[in-house]
Write an enzyme that holds these catalytic residues in place. Structure first.
Site, PDB file in Angstrom:
ATOM      1  N   LYS A  79      -1.111 -11.720  -2.584  1.00 13.27           N
ATOM      2  CA  LYS A  79      -1.243 -10.260  -2.617  1.00 13.27           C
ATOM      3  C   LYS A  79      -2.311  -9.799  -1.623  1.00 13.27           C
ATOM      4  O   LYS A  79      -2.977 -10.601  -0.963  1.00 13.27           O
ATOM      5  CB  LYS A  79      -1.612  -9.802  -4.035  1.00 13.27           C
ATOM      6  CG  LYS A  79      -0.598 -10.215  -5.100  1.00 13.27           C
ATOM      7  CD  LYS A  79       0.718  -9.492  -4.964  1.00 13.27           C
ATOM      8  CE  LYS A  79       0.664  -8.100  -5.560  1.00 13.27           C
ATOM      9  NZ  LYS A  79       1.988  -7.428  -5.567  1.00 13.27           N
TER      10      LYS A  79
ATOM     11  N   HIS B 178       1.624  -4.932   2.171  1.00 13.25           N
ATOM     12  CA  HIS B 178       2.128  -3.641   1.677  1.00 13.25           C
ATOM     13  C   HIS B 178       1.542  -2.476   2.486  1.00 13.25           C
ATOM     14  O   HIS B 178       1.033  -1.508   1.942  1.00 13.25           O
ATOM     15  CB  HIS B 178       1.830  -3.480   0.182  1.00 13.25           C
ATOM     16  CG  HIS B 178       2.485  -4.528  -0.659  1.00 13.25           C
ATOM     17  ND1 HIS B 178       3.855  -4.618  -0.816  1.00 13.25           N
ATOM     18  CD2 HIS B 178       1.956  -5.568  -1.359  1.00 13.25           C
ATOM     19  CE1 HIS B 178       4.134  -5.655  -1.597  1.00 13.25           C
ATOM     20  NE2 HIS B 178       3.017  -6.248  -1.925  1.00 13.25           N
TER      21      HIS B 178
END
Length: 407
Positions: free
Chosen positions: A72, A90
């Protein structure tokens, strides 16, 4: 070359890792010039001792490593200047909550390689957790239906040690002759199908699904052509749909009228039509009572997904009449929504092993080359600037971050 598997710093911490202990041993065997070390972690699904017992270095000192691999987003305060990082950032869809992260990466002259855009020459992603999102998402959908109906009780996915235990839980599922509609035929959709078959359900084609009665639970899998049609003449052209989805409208409601559960596993372009509208769920004909939105696009293809849910708080209900959030299972007529946004972390050991195999097959051979077109195209930023592939993010990066940093 020296690679560090970094400790996940995002909170809540993700338990996945890029490589299992056995995979690191294999990398050392195949690439003698490569060293992989592991940063100490008390949250990783593979414990430090599992690496250490195989002679792999586990340490807090990773300053001398060349490449830092995580899963992540890395918290800004943990980023090291002028290093190479590989993780899911992201940022490439201009996610406002990660603008500050991308700004910091550029400021620190970090080379960022994003897993999401590591693709083969045909433009297909080669490393992804999609299958595991589908597996856990479908399982959670069945768990939700069990809780809502009171017909059976199975463990949460994260309480299962591995896929084998999860499959044993699936054998406890006792469904009446309901119908489940699945959207999406890619990696995620295939993961959903694995679970439904393991639970003993039969797959039927869309025509029979709509028109036939079954004395057993069944499911069907829909591609875009099943529930989208051209506004002008009702036709469908796959190339046109992906290029100009705004020319199309949804005709999903005929499936909503006969389905009990929706498992949404299809990629959605925000120019494309939504499956249904908030107004549609007021109708008595809208039969769906449980939605497992595996895609988890907030206010996206599934309008009832008004927010992401969390692993420890996986479900919320939507009132059909007022379109308001309710406590889970608080009202029999409401729609129960499962919309966890990091599903694979519920089966972290299996998901990590599968992901590591993909990295070993597609990514590491490219990383070991003096120059790799695949890696160049997956590099978002380097040497203090965006790369040509991602220059479209320039205005996004230049804006002042209006959202609170998550890190």
């Amino acid at each position: 070359m020296k690679i560090a598997l970094i400790k996940e710093g995002k909170i809540p911490a993700d338990k996945r890792v890029a490589f299992t202990p056995e995979q690191i041993l294999e990398l050392h065997r195949v690439y003698p010039q490569l060293e992989v070390v592991v940063e100490n972690s008390d949250v990783r699904s593979f414990e430090d001792i599992e690496y250490m017992s195989r002679g792999i270095t586990v340490t807090d000192d990773i300053e001398d490593c060349d490449v830092f691999m995580g899963i992540k987003e890395v918290p800004i305060v943990q980023l090291k200047d002028e290093k190479t990082y590989v993780f899911f950032s992201h940022t490439i869809k201009k996610q406002p909550y990660n603008r500050a992260l991308l700004q910091a990466i550029i400021q620190k002259q970090i080379k960022l390689i994003d897993y999401e855009v590591i693709k083969n020459p045909q433009g297909e992603r080669v490393v992804a957790f999609g299958r595991w999102a589908g597996i856990v998402g479908a399982y959670n959908g069945l768990w939700t239906y069990g809780k809502k109906s009171g017909l059976y009780d199975i463990k949460r996915a994260y309480d299962c040690f591995d896929r084998e235990e999860l499959d044993r839980e699936l054998h406890k599922v006792q469904l009446p002759p309901i119908k489940i509609v699945v959207t999406g035929t890619g990696r995620v959709g295939k993961g959903v199908v694995e679970v439904l078959l393991e639970a003993g359900m039969r797959q039927v084609d869309s025509h029979d699904f709509l028109n036939a009665y079954f004395e057993e639970p069944v499911f069907t899998v829909l591609s875009s052509s099943h529930f989208n049609r051209r506004k002008t003449d009702g036709g469908f052209d796959r190339i046109e749909f992906y290029k100009e989805p705004e020319k199309y409208e949804s005709h999903f409601l005929k499936y909503a009228e006969v389905s009990d559960i929706l498992m949404a596993a299809a990629y959605w372009d925000n120019r494309a039509p939504r499956l249904f509208s908030p107004e549609d769920i007021k109708s008595d004909d809208f039969n769906i009572s449980v939605i497992a939105d595996i895609t988890c696009d907030i206010h996206g293809s599934v309008p009832t997904t008004i927010r992401a849910s969390k692993v420890l708080d996986p479900v919320y209900d939507i009132d059909r009449e007022h379109f308001e959030e309710l406590p889970p299972f608080g009202k029999q007529t409401s729609i129960s929504v499962m919309a966890i946004d990091n599903l694979p972390t519920e089966l972290p050991r299996d998901a990590s092993k599968d992901f590591g195999e993909q990295l070993m097959k597609y990514f590491i051979p490219e990383l070991m080359k003096p120059r790799s077109e695949m890696i160049e195209k997956a590099t978002v930023a380097k040497e203090g600037d965006l790369t040509l592939e991602f220059i479209y993010l320039k205005e996004f990066v230049a804006e002042n971050s209006q959202e609170n940093e998550k890190y």
